[in-house]
Scaffold this active site. Sequence first.
Site, short mmCIF file in Angstrom:
data_model
loop_
_atom_site.label_atom_id
_atom_site.label_comp_id
_atom_site.label_asym_id
_atom_site.label_seq_id
_atom_site.Cartn_x
_atom_site.Cartn_y
_atom_site.Cartn_z
CB CYS A 2 1.53 20.71 -14.99
SG CYS A 2 2.79 21.02 -13.77
NE ARG A 27 -2.15 16.75 -17.36
CZ ARG A 27 -1.56 15.71 -17.92
NH1 ARG A 27 -2.25 14.64 -18.20
NH2 ARG A 27 -0.28 15.76 -18.23
CD1 TRP A 79 3.22 16.59 -9.99
CD2 TRP A 79 1.50 16.71 -8.56
NE1 TRP A 79 3.36 15.59 -9.08
CE2 TRP A 79 2.32 15.63 -8.19
CE3 TRP A 79 0.36 16.98 -7.80
CZ2 TRP A 79 2.04 14.82 -7.11
CZ3 TRP A 79 0.09 16.17 -6.72
CH2 TRP A 79 0.92 15.11 -6.38
CG ASN A 103 2.88 18.56 -18.14
OD1 ASN A 103 3.44 18.21 -17.12
ND2 ASN A 103 2.22 17.74 -18.93
N GLY A 104 6.22 19.52 -17.53
CA GLY A 104 7.41 18.72 -17.84
C GLY A 104 8.58 19.10 -16.96
CD GLU A 487 2.43 -2.94 -3.29
OE1 GLU A 487 2.46 -2.88 -2.06
OE2 GLU A 487 1.76 -2.16 -3.99
CE LYS A 491 -1.77 -1.85 -4.26
NZ LYS A 491 -0.64 -1.14 -3.82
CD GLU A 494 -4.43 -1.38 -1.39
OE1 GLU A 494 -4.63 -0.53 -0.54
OE2 GLU A 494 -3.42 -1.39 -2.12
CG HIS A 510 9.93 -22.51 8.34
ND1 HIS A 510 10.63 -23.48 9.05
CD2 HIS A 510 10.79 -22.05 7.40
CE1 HIS A 510 11.85 -23.58 8.56
NE2 HIS A 510 11.99 -22.73 7.55
CE LYS A 609 -3.20 7.74 -3.74
NZ LYS A 609 -2.77 6.39 -4.05
C1 F6R Z 1 -1.71 0.84 -0.56
C2 F6R Z 1 -1.42 2.21 -0.18
C3 F6R Z 1 -1.05 2.49 1.24
C4 F6R Z 1 -0.01 3.60 1.33
C5 F6R Z 1 0.26 3.99 2.78
C6 F6R Z 1 1.34 5.03 2.89
O1 F6R Z 1 -2.01 0.73 -1.92
O2 F6R Z 1 -1.49 3.10 -0.97
O3 F6R Z 1 -0.61 1.34 1.89
O4 F6R Z 1 1.17 3.15 0.72
O5 F6R Z 1 -0.92 4.48 3.36
O6 F6R Z 1 1.02 6.19 2.20
P1 F6R Z 1 2.11 7.23 1.76
O7 F6R Z 1 3.01 6.57 0.77
O8 F6R Z 1 1.33 8.36 1.18
O9 F6R Z 1 2.86 7.63 3.00
#
Ligand code: F6R
Length: 614
Positions: A2, A27, A79, A103-104, A487, A491, A494, A510, A609
């Site tokens: 927020c 935010r 938010w 906010n909180g 992970e 990271k 990507e 293996h 995203k």
């Molecule tokens: C990687 C990343 C993606 C998401 C995936 C699922 O950094 O962000 O691999 O994790 O697209 O997205 P959500 O969690 O929004 O379902």
Amino acid sequence: MCGIVGYVGDKECTPILIEGLRRLEYRGYDSAGVAVFDPSKEGMTISRVVRCRGKLANLENLLRDSKPTGRTGIGHTRWATHGRPSDENAHPHKSGLVSVVHNGIIENHQILRDGLKQKGRVFTSETDTEIIAHLVDEELKVDGKVTLREAVRRALKQVQGAYAIVVMADNMPDQIVAAKNASPLVLGLGDGENFIASDVPAILMHTRKVLFLEEGEIAEVRKTGIEVVDLDGKRVERAPKEITWSAVSAEKAGFKHFMLKEIHEQARAVTDTLRGRLSVEHNDAFLDGIELPDVATLKKITIIACGTSWHAALVGKFMIEQLARIPVEVDLASEYRYREPIITKGDLILAVSQSGETADTLAAIKEAKKQGAYTMCIANVVDSSIPRSCQASLYTHAGPEIGVASTKAFTTQLAALMLLAIHLGRRTKTLKDDRAKALIQEFLTIPHKMADIVGLAGQIQVIARRYGHARDFLFLGRGNNYPIALEGALKLKEISYIHAEGYASGEMKHGPIALIDEAMPVVVIAPKGPGYDKVMSNLQEVKARDGKIIAVCTRGDTDIGSLADECILIPETAPELQPLLTVVPLQLLSYYVADFKGTDVDQPRNLAKSVTVE
Ligand code: F6R
């Protein structure tokens, strides 16, 4: 998260509030509103509240025809935490004389709400914020002579939790009162005018002279000046600071990229995930009143997710199986519904999703629900499509994540999964009192330890420069650190476009061992704990083939240094909680490699995203 803004001065304030909110939309953006004092005909000055669901543009449309014209006002971009995004839940909230933006998260909201209802108070929203409006209004009514600042102070004495609030009261148009505990609030000092905001970008176009409120402080803000007191009413004196950031870097709080800012935010984000949900006193974790299927009949849990959220789900399997002894299957959402999954009525199907909009996860959860499963999700965006499709939702409260590469969303998902595992373990009675107590106590130290690891950024940046030229990377981990290896590799891939593979360390022999030579950096997750000796043997195998070892290991480990080329030493924690810490150096490593290579860190090529297509 927020965003909050406030203004007292001689200018018409609605445009100032709207511009401030625009700078704070990062935010939160599920609803917005303003309250502005409008001098009325009767000589009373009352606040006019205009608010609605949706982005700021919706509010601007509403204001277009009838804009409040006063010179004191507050604004909010939301938010959602308590209560879905809706017109009624949008801030400001008004009760009697008092308008509030917040906010909180108020932890004792239920007790306070019940008490206020007994006094005849009527609630018009599902939010915890409305409670504050009622509490302050009560104080003003009980004591007709009390100042607004004192009424806020008395109200806040009853409140537990995180808040940044800004309050105004009808017929006191010359002031607004701001207070802070755990959520950010900054005062901007102008010439014959003063400002309040959640964050500097909202006020930077008006003033660079600011005062950051500290925990438990309350500020009375008038156009002529600001007075700050603590929760006991004692005066606080502090010199203002001069902000030197540009407007663009202020939005990122001075960080070069949103991803780096979000890595740094993780201690705060995980604290918000845990807020009010973990009790040392009751030895338990509470899930916002979610009614899960009876553990006596629960045969299996299936977790479905994509990408980084799938990695969180893999860690969740370890957590739930270890603590609650309930079998857990983890499925990629994109595969799940095409393989004719066996779903028995009453199965618990758990979706994990930051955005709550991922098409594959949404389709999978709908399919599971159709077949009679009990559907639940762990999500970040309140009231997004996945929570709306599920019978129960546990929100992570990470706040908006802007960097495409998920960081704080991931660690808050791990925290939420751990809450679920503890909750289930207490009900299956497989998590005994002593272990639960120790685990909960340790869990509460995790945010602090995450902040400690973020302090290693300088060392990790040097490592990133040293190995950032490599063509490939290998990430190795065992047990619950195996998903962290996956992970770490994701990271790096990507955002830096370097090819990387994550492997369970025991699997190296293996196949992937064939790749190792002096040009191959191998990132090994090797904290002290179960499996440590085995990982050390795997390290020997890498060393024997001249691989370059970057180890993430426990502070005080004196053995690993003889094998590893680089040691990133992190604080010790319980084995079940290690993934919450071990992932942080890997996020920083990929960030600094990408930054070194000069890629578009926050918006890497080909990615989005929120993946709303199959
Ligand atoms: C990687 C990343 C993606 C998401 C995936 C699922 O950094 O962000 O691999 O994790 O697209 O997205 P959500 O969690 O929004 O379902």
